[in-house]
Design an enzyme around this catalytic site. Structure first.
Site, PDB file in Angstrom:
ATOM      1  N   SER A   1       0.823  -1.215   0.000  1.00 47.96           N
ATOM      2  CA  SER A   1       0.000   0.000   0.000  1.00 47.96           C
ATOM      3  C   SER A   1       0.855   1.262   0.000  1.00 47.96           C
ATOM      4  O   SER A   1       0.327   2.367  -0.163  1.00 47.96           O
ATOM      5  CB  SER A   1      -0.939   0.014   1.215  1.00 47.96           C
ATOM      6  OG  SER A   1      -0.214   0.025   2.432  1.00 47.96           O
ATOM      7  N   HIS A   2       2.177   1.106   0.158  1.00 51.69           N
ATOM      8  CA  HIS A   2       3.077   2.264   0.117  1.00 51.69           C
ATOM      9  C   HIS A   2       4.212   2.078  -0.880  1.00 51.69           C
ATOM     10  O   HIS A   2       5.171   2.841  -0.875  1.00 51.69           O
ATOM     11  CB  HIS A   2       3.656   2.533   1.509  1.00 51.69           C
ATOM     12  CG  HIS A   2       2.631   3.019   2.483  1.00 51.69           C
ATOM     13  ND1 HIS A   2       1.917   2.167   3.285  1.00 51.69           N
ATOM     14  CD2 HIS A   2       2.173   4.257   2.759  1.00 51.69           C
ATOM     15  CE1 HIS A   2       1.072   2.869   4.028  1.00 51.69           C
ATOM     16  NE2 HIS A   2       1.212   4.135   3.736  1.00 51.69           N
TER      17      HIS A   2
ATOM     18  N   HIS B   1      -5.310   3.923   5.103  1.00 54.30           N
ATOM     19  CA  HIS B   1      -6.095   4.452   3.984  1.00 54.30           C
ATOM     20  C   HIS B   1      -5.702   3.775   2.673  1.00 54.30           C
ATOM     21  O   HIS B   1      -6.563   3.498   1.822  1.00 54.30           O
ATOM     22  CB  HIS B   1      -5.892   5.962   3.886  1.00 54.30           C
ATOM     23  CG  HIS B   1      -6.887   6.666   3.026  1.00 54.30           C
ATOM     24  ND1 HIS B   1      -6.619   7.056   1.733  1.00 54.30           N
ATOM     25  CD2 HIS B   1      -8.172   7.032   3.268  1.00 54.30           C
ATOM     26  CE1 HIS B   1      -7.680   7.649   1.223  1.00 54.30           C
ATOM     27  NE2 HIS B   1      -8.635   7.642   2.131  1.00 54.30           N
TER      28      HIS B   1
ATOM     29  N   ASP C   1      -4.742   0.743   2.282  1.00 55.76           N
ATOM     30  CA  ASP C   1      -5.346  -0.589   2.222  1.00 55.76           C
ATOM     31  C   ASP C   1      -6.826  -0.512   1.846  1.00 55.76           C
ATOM     32  O   ASP C   1      -7.358  -1.428   1.206  1.00 55.76           O
ATOM     33  CB  ASP C   1      -5.186  -1.300   3.564  1.00 55.76           C
ATOM     34  CG  ASP C   1      -3.747  -1.725   3.830  1.00 55.76           C
ATOM     35  OD1 ASP C   1      -3.030  -2.010   2.848  1.00 55.76           O
ATOM     36  OD2 ASP C   1      -3.333  -1.764   5.003  1.00 55.76           O
TER      37      ASP C   1
END
Length: 339
Positions: A49-50, A188, A190
């Site tokens: 997610s990052h 957020h 995810d």
């Protein structure tokens, strides 16, 4: 994505590709190198997610004029154990790197030092910021606020960001103990990934635009909000992080900045706070061994793994076989890298 369908790319090659994308979109060479290594490290370690998931958001924010990719941070030495950095509207990581060596000098001299970064855009995971300190035998804690997307416990309007907190400590005989967790029930990013994949979330993660509980990630993103983890307890941590990241640093609260005039802006314009400690000043001369001892007790009690272990296993596999990218993500990066 099946293993056979994946395209494997070496870490250095991914860094070079992402750096090209950043430079093409107005980021200076030094800043682009820092951001590319950070984003590639997240992808390598399975923090999806990052990782490269964020690249379209980076590009969109840069194109909107919301963030200054060429910003040169200003480091301010304000006390024997206190550094400030004005990120000048740029990304946090270059501001952090501008002060990092000086921060370590202060920790070595005083036993502890703090770093307050303001006017910065943080769009990544938090563990990459603290883990390297533990690799050098130091203890580090950092918090950062975000864009308003979390409703206070019992409230009806988003005030907090996901407001993560990360901690890193050396551990004898093993990789450092590191955790990185949002003060919201879920990160957020995810939620965005779940919405893209078309699957529901667990109950208790968020509410829709009417304040009603929902498991639909799209409803959370479409005018809804996330909830703090653990109700009022997560709420208190989120509030503490707003105080440390914004009130103390001179940054913006999560709901204070206005990006409505920058269509496509996605990077939160906030602040970040660090405290770094030399554990040798604790006087027991066996700190890393004691950390290993308590971690072993936790595992002996039945916990299957400690925070960060999965990342290290994923990192080891990626370094051996390359970082797996789906064909779609690989094509996305190649398109972004084309001027």
């Amino acid at each position: 994505m099946t293993e056979s369908a994946a395209i494997h790319i070496g870490f250095d090659d991914l860094v070079a590709l992402l750096k090209t994308i950043f430079v093409h979109n107005g980021v200076s060479e030094p800043n682009a190198q820092i951001l590319a290594e950070n984003c590639s490290g997240c992808e390598r370690d399975g923090s999806l997610s990052h990782g490269i998931f964020r690249m379209p958001g980076y590009v969109s924010s840069l194109k909107s004029g919301w963030v200054d990719g060429k910003a040169v941070p200003e480091v301010e030495d304000v006390a024997p154990a206190f550094l400030r950095v004005d990120a000048k509207g740029g990304f946090t990581q270059p501001a952090f790197f501008a002060a990092r060596s000086h921060l370590i000098e202060k920790v070595k001299a005083n036993g502890v030092a703090v770093l307050a970064i303001r006017r910065s855009h943080h769009f990544s995971a938090l563990w990459p910021d603290v883990e390297p300190f533990a690799d050098e035998g130091l203890v580090a804690l950092s918090v950062v606020n975000s864009m308003a997307c979390v409703v206070p416990h019992g409230g009806h309007k988003a005030v907090f960001g996901t407001n993560p907190i990360a901690f890193a400590s050396p551990r004898a005989g093993s990789a450092p103990f590191v955790f990185d967790q949002a003060s919201s029930a879920i990160a957020h990013g995810d939620v965005q990934i779940a919405a893209r994949a078309g699957h529901d979330l667990k109950p208790g993660m968020g509410v829709d635009r009417n304040g009603e509980p929902t498991t639909d990630p799209k409803a959370i993103l479409d005018g809804g909000a996330l909830l703090p983890f653990g109700g009022h307890k997560g709420n208190s941590i989120a509030l503490m992080i707003e105080i440390l990241s914004a009130a103390l640093t001179g940054g913006y609260f999560s709901g204070e900045f206005d990006w409505s005039g920058h269509k496509g802006a996605q990077t939160p314009f906030t602040g970040q706070f660090f405290v770094v400690i030399d554990p040798e000043r604790g006087g027991n001369h066996a700190f890393a061994d004691r950390v290993a001892q308590i971690c072993d007790l936790v595992l002996d009690a039945g916990q299957d793994r400690l925070p960060g272990e999965r990342r290290h296993n994923t990192r080891k596999a990626a370094l051996a076989h390359g970082i797996p990218l789906s064909p779609q993500n690989h094509d996305m990066l190649m398109a972004l890298a084309t001027p």
